[in-house]
Design an enzyme around this catalytic site. Structure first.
Site, PDB file in Angstrom:
ATOM      1  N   PHE A  59      -6.359  88.517  58.702  1.00  0.00           N
ATOM      2  CA  PHE A  59      -7.265  89.288  59.548  1.00  0.00           C
ATOM      3  C   PHE A  59      -6.623  90.514  60.184  1.00  0.00           C
ATOM      4  CE2 PHE A  59      -8.994  84.961  59.519  1.00  0.00           C
ATOM      5  CZ  PHE A  59     -10.277  85.230  59.063  1.00  0.00           C
ATOM      6  N   CYS A 130     -19.896  85.916  61.385  1.00  0.00           N
ATOM      7  CA  CYS A 130     -20.580  84.988  60.480  1.00  0.00           C
ATOM      8  C   CYS A 130     -22.099  85.138  60.538  1.00  0.00           C
ATOM      9  CB  CYS A 130     -20.200  83.545  60.800  1.00  0.00           C
ATOM     10  SG  CYS A 130     -20.742  83.000  62.434  1.00  0.00           S
TER      11      CYS A 130
END
Length: 161
Positions: A59, A130
């Site tokens: 990330f 998400c």
């Protein structure tokens, strides 16, 4: 002239070194690590080290973190927390999707961490990567840095700026 005795308490606060260990796991919140570390390093007298999981490195770019990264391949974070000197503050910043946040196990785990005397920097509600909308996003970097300063002040007389 006589040599001066070393007395850490008499040293100016800016010269005193406070150590912060940042643990980062494989959450999308790890995107904030380079900015968080940079902002923590702006606090005079603060030294920062980072323990990171390999998954967290997906990330962020390790080259963007201005301190040495220690790999958590051997589960250091769990061991560090279990061996933590409980007279020293430990802050944690939960980050997960909303379904995970709302699961009863999460509430139990948060309760246990707080029972140990650890300080939660609460997650915030927003649209998550998400697609969920709700609680679960890690606190903003500024909120985390402000809490670190507050805890340093409470536990050691650190001068806030």
């Amino acid at each position: 002239m006589e040599p001066k005795a070393a007395c850490p308490a008499a040293a100016p606060l800016v010269e005193r070194k406070f150590h912060v260990l940042v643990g980062v796991t494989g959450s999308v919140a790890a995107l904030k690590l380079p900015l968080l570390v940079s902002k923590l390093l702006d606090i005079p007298g603060l030294e920062v080290a980072v323990v990171t999981t390999e998954r967290a490195k997906h990330f962020y770019s390790p080259q963007d973190v201005p301190v040495t990264l220690y790999s958590d391949a051997d589960e250091w974070e769990t061991c560090v927390i279990r061996a933590w000197d409980r007279s020293k503050p430990l802050l944690f910043c939960p980050a997960m999707n909303t379904a995970m946040w709302e699961h009863p196990i999460t509430a139990q785990q948060l309760h246990q961490l707080k029972a140990f005397g650890y300080v939660e920097i609460p997650c915030v509600a927003k649209k998550l990567v998400c697609g969920d909308k709700g609680l679960g996003a890690m606190a903003e970097v500024g909120t985390i840095v402000d809490k670190v300063k507050e805890v340093l002040f409470q536990h050691s007389g650190f001068q806030q700026s």
